[in-house]
Design a protein around this motif. Structure first.
Motif, PDB file in Angstrom:
ATOM      1  N   PHE A 336       0.837  -1.201   0.000  1.00 44.16           N
ATOM      2  CA  PHE A 336       0.000   0.000   0.000  1.00 44.16           C
ATOM      3  C   PHE A 336       0.873   1.254   0.000  1.00 44.16           C
ATOM      4  O   PHE A 336       2.044   1.201   0.419  1.00 44.16           O
ATOM      5  N   PRO A 337       0.328   2.398  -0.430  1.00 39.35           N
ATOM      6  CA  PRO A 337       1.104   3.649  -0.366  1.00 39.35           C
ATOM      7  C   PRO A 337       1.595   3.925   1.046  1.00 39.35           C
ATOM      8  O   PRO A 337       0.889   3.687   2.031  1.00 39.35           O
ATOM      9  N   SER A 338       2.807   4.430   1.149  1.00 40.00           N
ATOM     10  CA  SER A 338       3.451   4.618   2.442  1.00 40.00           C
ATOM     11  C   SER A 338       2.789   5.721   3.263  1.00 40.00           C
ATOM     12  O   SER A 338       2.361   6.748   2.731  1.00 40.00           O
ATOM     13  N   VAL A 339       2.740   5.493   4.581  1.00 41.27           N
ATOM     14  CA  VAL A 339       2.246   6.503   5.513  1.00 41.27           C
ATOM     15  C   VAL A 339       3.360   6.951   6.462  1.00 41.27           C
ATOM     16  O   VAL A 339       3.099   7.574   7.495  1.00 41.27           O
ATOM     17  N   LEU A 340       4.592   6.662   6.111  1.00 40.77           N
ATOM     18  CA  LEU A 340       5.743   6.999   6.946  1.00 40.77           C
ATOM     19  C   LEU A 340       6.053   8.497   6.836  1.00 40.77           C
ATOM     20  O   LEU A 340       6.100   9.049   5.745  1.00 40.77           O
ATOM     21  N   LEU A 341       6.259   9.122   7.984  1.00 38.63           N
ATOM     22  CA  LEU A 341       6.699  10.520   8.038  1.00 38.63           C
ATOM     23  C   LEU A 341       7.944  10.587   8.900  1.00 38.63           C
ATOM     24  O   LEU A 341       7.952  10.134  10.044  1.00 38.63           O
ATOM     25  N   ARG A 342       9.000  11.161   8.342  1.00 38.24           N
ATOM     26  CA  ARG A 342      10.291  11.253   9.026  1.00 38.24           C
ATOM     27  C   ARG A 342      10.612  12.701   9.386  1.00 38.24           C
ATOM     28  O   ARG A 342      10.071  13.639   8.774  1.00 38.24           O
ATOM     29  N   PRO A 343      11.502  12.895  10.343  1.00 35.39           N
ATOM     30  CA  PRO A 343      11.956  14.254  10.658  1.00 35.39           C
ATOM     31  C   PRO A 343      12.521  14.943   9.412  1.00 35.39           C
ATOM     32  O   PRO A 343      13.195  14.311   8.596  1.00 35.39           O
ATOM     33  N   GLY A 344      12.217  16.219   9.276  1.00 37.53           N
ATOM     34  CA  GLY A 344      12.675  16.976   8.113  1.00 37.53           C
ATOM     35  C   GLY A 344      11.692  16.962   6.959  1.00 37.53           C
ATOM     36  O   GLY A 344      11.800  17.784   6.037  1.00 37.53           O
ATOM     37  N   GLN A 345      10.753  16.013   6.971  1.00 40.23           N
ATOM     38  CA  GLN A 345       9.722  15.976   5.942  1.00 40.23           C
ATOM     39  C   GLN A 345       8.506  16.777   6.396  1.00 40.23           C
ATOM     40  O   GLN A 345       8.246  16.917   7.584  1.00 40.23           O
ATOM     41  N   VAL A 346       7.775  17.300   5.414  1.00 39.88           N
ATOM     42  CA  VAL A 346       6.528  18.010   5.695  1.00 39.88           C
ATOM     43  C   VAL A 346       5.385  17.233   5.058  1.00 39.88           C
ATOM     44  O   VAL A 346       5.385  16.996   3.850  1.00 39.88           O
ATOM     45  N   PHE A 347       4.454  16.796   5.888  1.00 41.28           N
ATOM     46  CA  PHE A 347       3.247  16.139   5.393  1.00 41.28           C
ATOM     47  C   PHE A 347       2.263  17.206   4.939  1.00 41.28           C
ATOM     48  O   PHE A 347       1.981  18.160   5.654  1.00 41.28           O
ATOM     49  N   GLN A 348       1.745  17.042   3.720  1.00 43.03           N
ATOM     50  CA  GLN A 348       0.726  17.942   3.210  1.00 43.03           C
ATOM     51  C   GLN A 348      -0.403  17.125   2.595  1.00 43.03           C
ATOM     52  O   GLN A 348      -0.154  16.148   1.888  1.00 43.03           O
ATOM     53  N   SER A 349      -1.631  17.533   2.853  1.00 42.96           N
ATOM     54  CA  SER A 349      -2.790  16.860   2.288  1.00 42.96           C
ATOM     55  C   SER A 349      -3.901  17.893   2.158  1.00 42.96           C
ATOM     56  O   SER A 349      -4.008  18.815   2.971  1.00 42.96           O
ATOM     57  N   ARG A 350      -4.722  17.716   1.127  1.00 45.54           N
ATOM     58  CA  ARG A 350      -5.834  18.661   0.924  1.00 45.54           C
ATOM     59  C   ARG A 350      -7.058  17.909   0.414  1.00 45.54           C
ATOM     60  O   ARG A 350      -6.948  17.020  -0.432  1.00 45.54           O
ATOM     61  N   THR A 351      -8.198  18.260   0.947  1.00 43.75           N
ATOM     62  CA  THR A 351      -9.468  17.758   0.466  1.00 43.75           C
ATOM     63  C   THR A 351     -10.453  18.915   0.373  1.00 43.75           C
ATOM     64  O   THR A 351     -10.557  19.715   1.315  1.00 43.75           O
ATOM     65  N   ASP A 352     -11.164  19.014  -0.752  1.00 40.90           N
ATOM     66  CA  ASP A 352     -12.173  20.055  -0.966  1.00 40.90           C
ATOM     67  C   ASP A 352     -13.553  19.424  -1.110  1.00 40.90           C
ATOM     68  O   ASP A 352     -13.706  18.436  -1.829  1.00 40.90           O
ATOM     69  N   PHE A 353     -14.521  20.008  -0.439  1.00 42.67           N
ATOM     70  CA  PHE A 353     -15.926  19.651  -0.617  1.00 42.67           C
ATOM     71  C   PHE A 353     -16.583  20.801  -1.357  1.00 42.67           C
ATOM     72  O   PHE A 353     -16.681  21.913  -0.814  1.00 42.67           O
ATOM     73  N   VAL A 354     -17.021  20.545  -2.581  1.00 47.49           N
ATOM     74  CA  VAL A 354     -17.513  21.601  -3.471  1.00 47.49           C
ATOM     75  C   VAL A 354     -19.019  21.431  -3.666  1.00 47.49           C
ATOM     76  O   VAL A 354     -19.501  20.310  -3.915  1.00 47.49           O
ATOM     77  N   PHE A 355     -19.738  22.549  -3.580  1.00 52.31           N
ATOM     78  CA  PHE A 355     -21.196  22.545  -3.732  1.00 52.31           C
ATOM     79  C   PHE A 355     -21.556  23.404  -4.943  1.00 52.31           C
ATOM     80  O   PHE A 355     -21.719  24.629  -4.818  1.00 52.31           O
ATOM     81  N   PRO A 356     -21.659  22.784  -6.137  1.00 53.91           N
ATOM     82  CA  PRO A 356     -21.784  23.537  -7.385  1.00 53.91           C
ATOM     83  C   PRO A 356     -23.193  24.022  -7.694  1.00 53.91           C
ATOM     84  O   PRO A 356     -23.459  24.439  -8.820  1.00 53.91           O
ATOM     85  N   GLY A 357     -24.088  23.987  -6.722  1.00 54.94           N
ATOM     86  CA  GLY A 357     -25.462  24.399  -6.968  1.00 54.94           C
ATOM     87  C   GLY A 357     -26.376  23.203  -7.064  1.00 54.94           C
ATOM     88  O   GLY A 357     -25.971  22.128  -7.497  1.00 54.94           O
ATOM     89  N   ALA A 358     -27.619  23.374  -6.666  1.00 56.82           N
ATOM     90  CA  ALA A 358     -28.554  22.257  -6.625  1.00 56.82           C
ATOM     91  C   ALA A 358     -29.072  21.911  -8.010  1.00 56.82           C
ATOM     92  O   ALA A 358     -29.264  22.793  -8.850  1.00 56.82           O
ATOM     93  N   ALA A 359     -29.283  20.624  -8.232  1.00 55.57           N
ATOM     94  CA  ALA A 359     -29.889  20.158  -9.473  1.00 55.57           C
ATOM     95  C   ALA A 359     -31.378  20.470  -9.453  1.00 55.57           C
ATOM     96  O   ALA A 359     -32.045  20.295  -8.426  1.00 55.57           O
ATOM     97  N   LYS A 360     -31.884  20.945 -10.538  1.00 56.78           N
ATOM     98  CA  LYS A 360     -33.302  21.322 -10.622  1.00 56.78           C
ATOM     99  C   LYS A 360     -34.169  20.094 -10.907  1.00 56.78           C
ATOM    100  O   LYS A 360     -33.720  19.121 -11.468  1.00 56.78           O
TER     101      LYS A 360
END
Length: 360
Positions: A336-360
């Motif tokens: 599986f993709p690694s989840v290891l974080l070591r000193p000197g590394q910066v963990f970054q992650s982003r998730t967006d929840f987008v609401f593009p308008g209601a369906a008619k």
């Protein structure tokens, strides 16, 4: 029962969220982009308490399950709206090895470790770095050895509302010793509005050609299974409940959907992971992420035991979670993709929840 709101800015009493916990002040914070989104967040567990957006008739609906008092979250065992970690999802038998050392974690979802343990990030009062009309920045310092994890970890989460009715969640982390890290937001969504009944008629798309099958304790087997020809195929929009009760061993293991989907790599840094539409409201939500996986959980273990906002209860399958993440049990799964974080590394992650308008 009405599921609409005239004034989302005053729907919650901020005083009901004010409490001193272990010397730190818990509070409620409100964000608005002045357009189609109003959000409420508490720094207890960095939890998303409410998200109001407009339905097809222009009325406001709160599409996140949660509580209208802090006490509800203090008693909560279902991680409503929380940032969960240090490791979101399950680690088999609460054990893993890292750089020649063995680590033992709490067993809080027998026989496994779940969402960071008995007192994970969801049960901490986070420090408020900054708060403005559109953005709330929270930080938590997880000390070395907390819940059995190595290294002192500094984690910051940015909640931000953009002009295009987008809730952005950014994570930044670093550590002073090698550790494992997997964090997510555990919001329970009902796009018809909290308390409007089951979500089984919602349409759902998941941009995944594979999922990770699990054993009877919901630990991945290590395989990647094709979704084609199975109840896990959401590559075209399907009703959440269309196949949820099929006679499929994986659905039996999870009492419904409680599985990690392997997102298709489109080559974009922020990839479309999923999209859903409320059948009654027309409210649409799209999920974009930098993470390789997403957990679909259909509220199979909600039991109407808790009184939520507006005097409503948490009925079984009255919400779904889309938890962007690395895969469950990755510390024990070298494929599986690694989840290891070591000193000197910066963990970054982003998730967006987008609401593009209601369906008619």
């Amino acid at each position: 029962m009405s599921f609409t709101h005239n004034d989302p800015g005053s729907a919650l009493d901020a005083a009901a969220f004010e409490q001193t916990i272990e010397g730190k002040e818990a509070r409620l914070y409100r964000l608005s982009n002045g357009k189609g989104l109003h959000v409420a967040i508490t720094n207890y567990g960095a939890r998303l308490v409410a998200l109001y957006t407009r339905d097809r008739d222009g009325a406001w609906r709160d599409v996140v399950l949660g509580f209208d008092k802090l006490q509800g979250y203090l008693d909560d065992g279902d991680y409503h709206g929380a940032i969960v970690g240090r490791y979101a999802n399950r680690i088999a038998r609460g054990r893993f090895s890292l750089e020649g050392r063995d680590y033992t974690l709490a067993i809080n979802n027998a026989p496994n470790h779940l969402h960071g343990g008995k007192k994970g990030f969801n049960a901490a009062v986070w420090d408020v770095v900054s708060a403005s009309e559109r953005e709330l920045v929270l930080q938590y310092i997880s000390p070395d050895g907390e819940e059995g994890y190595p290294g002192t970890l500094s984690l910051t989460v940015h909640y931000r509302l953009a002009d295009d009715d987008r809730l952005e969640i950014h994570f930044l982390a670093n550590t002073d010793a090698a550790t494992v890290l997997n964090v997510t937001n555990h919001a329970y969504w009902n796009l018809n509005g909290q308390g409007s009944g089951p979500v089984l008629e919602h349409e759902l798309f998941i941009n995944a050609g594979h999922f990770t099958p699990v054993d009877e304790t919901l630990i991945p087997t290590g395989d990647l299974a094709f979704v084609t020809g199975t109840p896990f195929d959401f590559t075209k929009p399907e009703k959440i409940g269309a196949r949820i009760n099929d006679d499929n061993p994986q659905l039996v293991h999870g009492a419904g959907y409680d599985h990690n989907f392997v997102l298709m790599d489109t080559g974009e840094e922020l990839m479309l992971a999923a999209a859903a539409t409320g059948d009654q409201s027309g409210i649409r939500m799209a999920v974009y992420t930098t993470e390789p996986g997403i957990q679909l959980y259909t509220g199979n273990f909600l039991q109407s035991l808790h009184t939520l906002k507006y005097g409503l209860t948490d009925e079984r399958r009255s919400a779904f979670c889309l938890e962007t993440q690395h895969f469950p049990d990755s510390p024990n799964q070298p494929g599986f993709p690694s989840v290891l974080l070591r000193p000197g590394q910066v963990f970054q992650s982003r998730t967006d929840f987008v609401f593009p308008g209601a369906a008619k």
